[in-house]
Design a protein around this motif. Sequence first.
Motif, PDB file in Angstrom:
ATOM      1  N   LEU A  79      -2.450   3.277   9.854  1.00 53.29           N
ATOM      2  CA  LEU A  79      -2.328   1.718   9.453  1.00 53.29           C
ATOM      3  C   LEU A  79      -1.378   0.987  10.217  1.00 53.29           C
ATOM      4  O   LEU A  79      -1.707  -0.195  10.372  1.00 53.29           O
ATOM      5  CB  LEU A  79      -1.706   2.085   8.033  1.00 53.29           C
ATOM      6  CG  LEU A  79      -2.828   2.590   6.814  1.00 53.29           C
ATOM      7  CD1 LEU A  79      -2.120   3.011   5.737  1.00 53.29           C
ATOM      8  CD2 LEU A  79      -3.849   1.609   6.788  1.00 53.29           C
TER       9      LEU A  79
ATOM     10  N   MET B 185       0.979  -1.273   0.071  1.00 50.70           N
ATOM     11  CA  MET B 185      -0.118  -0.081  -0.112  1.00 50.70           C
ATOM     12  C   MET B 185       0.809   1.148   0.137  1.00 50.70           C
ATOM     13  O   MET B 185       2.024   1.258   0.619  1.00 50.70           O
ATOM     14  CB  MET B 185      -0.868  -0.011   1.320  1.00 50.70           C
ATOM     15  CG  MET B 185      -1.639   1.336   1.275  1.00 50.70           C
ATOM     16  SD  MET B 185      -2.762   1.280   2.871  1.00 50.70           S
ATOM     17  CE  MET B 185      -4.040   0.421   2.191  1.00 50.70           C
ATOM     18  N   VAL B 186       0.601   2.276  -0.647  1.00 42.68           N
ATOM     19  CA  VAL B 186       1.435   3.453  -0.965  1.00 42.68           C
ATOM     20  C   VAL B 186       0.484   4.394  -0.215  1.00 42.68           C
ATOM     21  O   VAL B 186      -0.773   4.805  -0.522  1.00 42.68           O
ATOM     22  CB  VAL B 186       1.771   3.742  -2.369  1.00 42.68           C
ATOM     23  CG1 VAL B 186       2.387   5.048  -2.443  1.00 42.68           C
ATOM     24  CG2 VAL B 186       2.433   2.576  -3.106  1.00 42.68           C
ATOM     25  N   ILE B 187       1.027   5.418   0.467  1.00 40.68           N
ATOM     26  CA  ILE B 187       0.300   6.473   1.239  1.00 40.68           C
ATOM     27  C   ILE B 187       0.872   7.765   0.297  1.00 40.68           C
ATOM     28  O   ILE B 187       2.149   7.941   0.505  1.00 40.68           O
ATOM     29  CB  ILE B 187       0.787   6.705   2.702  1.00 40.68           C
ATOM     30  CG1 ILE B 187       0.562   5.410   3.497  1.00 40.68           C
ATOM     31  CG2 ILE B 187       0.167   7.860   3.416  1.00 40.68           C
ATOM     32  CD1 ILE B 187      -1.181   5.357   3.535  1.00 40.68           C
TER      33      ILE B 187
ATOM     34  N   LYS C 246       5.753   3.795   1.764  1.00 39.51           N
ATOM     35  CA  LYS C 246       5.049   2.392   1.508  1.00 39.51           C
ATOM     36  C   LYS C 246       4.884   1.388   2.549  1.00 39.51           C
ATOM     37  O   LYS C 246       5.786   1.459   3.333  1.00 39.51           O
ATOM     38  CB  LYS C 246       5.889   1.558   0.488  1.00 39.51           C
ATOM     39  CG  LYS C 246       5.969   2.540  -0.987  1.00 39.51           C
ATOM     40  CD  LYS C 246       6.885   1.658  -1.861  1.00 39.51           C
ATOM     41  CE  LYS C 246       6.921   2.371  -3.231  1.00 39.51           C
ATOM     42  NZ  LYS C 246       7.768   1.897  -4.205  1.00 39.51           N
ATOM     43  N   LEU C 247       3.925   0.668   2.470  1.00 39.37           N
ATOM     44  CA  LEU C 247       3.370   0.011   3.848  1.00 39.37           C
ATOM     45  C   LEU C 247       3.178  -1.605   3.152  1.00 39.37           C
ATOM     46  O   LEU C 247       2.655  -1.458   2.164  1.00 39.37           O
ATOM     47  CB  LEU C 247       2.521   0.466   4.705  1.00 39.37           C
ATOM     48  CG  LEU C 247       2.833   1.699   5.415  1.00 39.37           C
ATOM     49  CD1 LEU C 247       2.212   3.084   4.560  1.00 39.37           C
ATOM     50  CD2 LEU C 247       2.168   1.607   6.625  1.00 39.37           C
ATOM     51  N   ARG C 248       3.166  -2.458   3.996  1.00 38.87           N
ATOM     52  CA  ARG C 248       2.566  -3.699   3.540  1.00 38.87           C
ATOM     53  C   ARG C 248       1.955  -4.441   5.197  1.00 38.87           C
ATOM     54  O   ARG C 248       2.326  -4.073   6.145  1.00 38.87           O
ATOM     55  CB  ARG C 248       3.523  -4.612   3.147  1.00 38.87           C
ATOM     56  CG  ARG C 248       4.488  -5.232   4.248  1.00 38.87           C
ATOM     57  CD  ARG C 248       5.463  -6.196   3.485  1.00 38.87           C
ATOM     58  NE  ARG C 248       6.574  -6.489   4.560  1.00 38.87           N
ATOM     59  CZ  ARG C 248       7.614  -7.374   4.313  1.00 38.87           C
ATOM     60  NH1 ARG C 248       7.652  -7.441   3.106  1.00 38.87           N
ATOM     61  NH2 ARG C 248       8.302  -7.420   5.123  1.00 38.87           N
ATOM     62  N   ARG C 249       0.710  -5.240   4.742  1.00 41.62           N
ATOM     63  CA  ARG C 249       0.235  -5.742   5.877  1.00 41.62           C
ATOM     64  C   ARG C 249       1.052  -6.772   6.547  1.00 41.62           C
ATOM     65  O   ARG C 249       1.746  -7.571   5.564  1.00 41.62           O
ATOM     66  CB  ARG C 249      -1.089  -6.704   5.452  1.00 41.62           C
ATOM     67  CG  ARG C 249      -1.839  -7.208   6.365  1.00 41.62           C
ATOM     68  CD  ARG C 249      -3.276  -7.614   6.077  1.00 41.62           C
ATOM     69  NE  ARG C 249      -4.170  -6.613   6.049  1.00 41.62           N
ATOM     70  CZ  ARG C 249      -4.853  -5.759   6.924  1.00 41.62           C
ATOM     71  NH1 ARG C 249      -4.378  -6.124   8.251  1.00 41.62           N
ATOM     72  NH2 ARG C 249      -5.732  -5.005   6.762  1.00 41.62           N
TER      73      ARG C 249
ATOM     74  N   PHE D 253      -0.286  -2.980   9.776  1.00 36.52           N
ATOM     75  CA  PHE D 253       0.718  -2.792   8.560  1.00 36.52           C
ATOM     76  C   PHE D 253       2.218  -2.406   9.047  1.00 36.52           C
ATOM     77  O   PHE D 253       2.351  -1.875  10.303  1.00 36.52           O
ATOM     78  CB  PHE D 253       0.255  -1.500   7.601  1.00 36.52           C
ATOM     79  CG  PHE D 253      -0.922  -2.054   6.726  1.00 36.52           C
ATOM     80  CD1 PHE D 253      -0.774  -2.335   5.565  1.00 36.52           C
ATOM     81  CD2 PHE D 253      -2.095  -1.957   7.241  1.00 36.52           C
ATOM     82  CE1 PHE D 253      -1.979  -2.568   4.832  1.00 36.52           C
ATOM     83  CE2 PHE D 253      -3.283  -2.051   6.722  1.00 36.52           C
ATOM     84  CZ  PHE D 253      -3.124  -2.431   5.191  1.00 36.52           C
TER      85      PHE D 253
END
Length: 67
Positions: A18, A1-3, A61-64, A23
Amino acid sequence: MVIIRRRKYEAEQAINDLEARGFEVISPLKQQNPQSEVLHNLSFDKRRFKVEDFSSPWIAKLRRIEE
């Protein structure tokens, strides 16, 4: 996921929300192209780079986290 946010405090708040939802940050918060150099034509055919400060977005950028 991009913020992507225009203001830094909005991006930080989105990241904190998040992270509370599971995340993790992959790429830290940074400003995309904080300054751009534009070739500026001056009189007498002299050319100089003019630095213009644009309001660039803040990106992270994040990821679960998989459990």
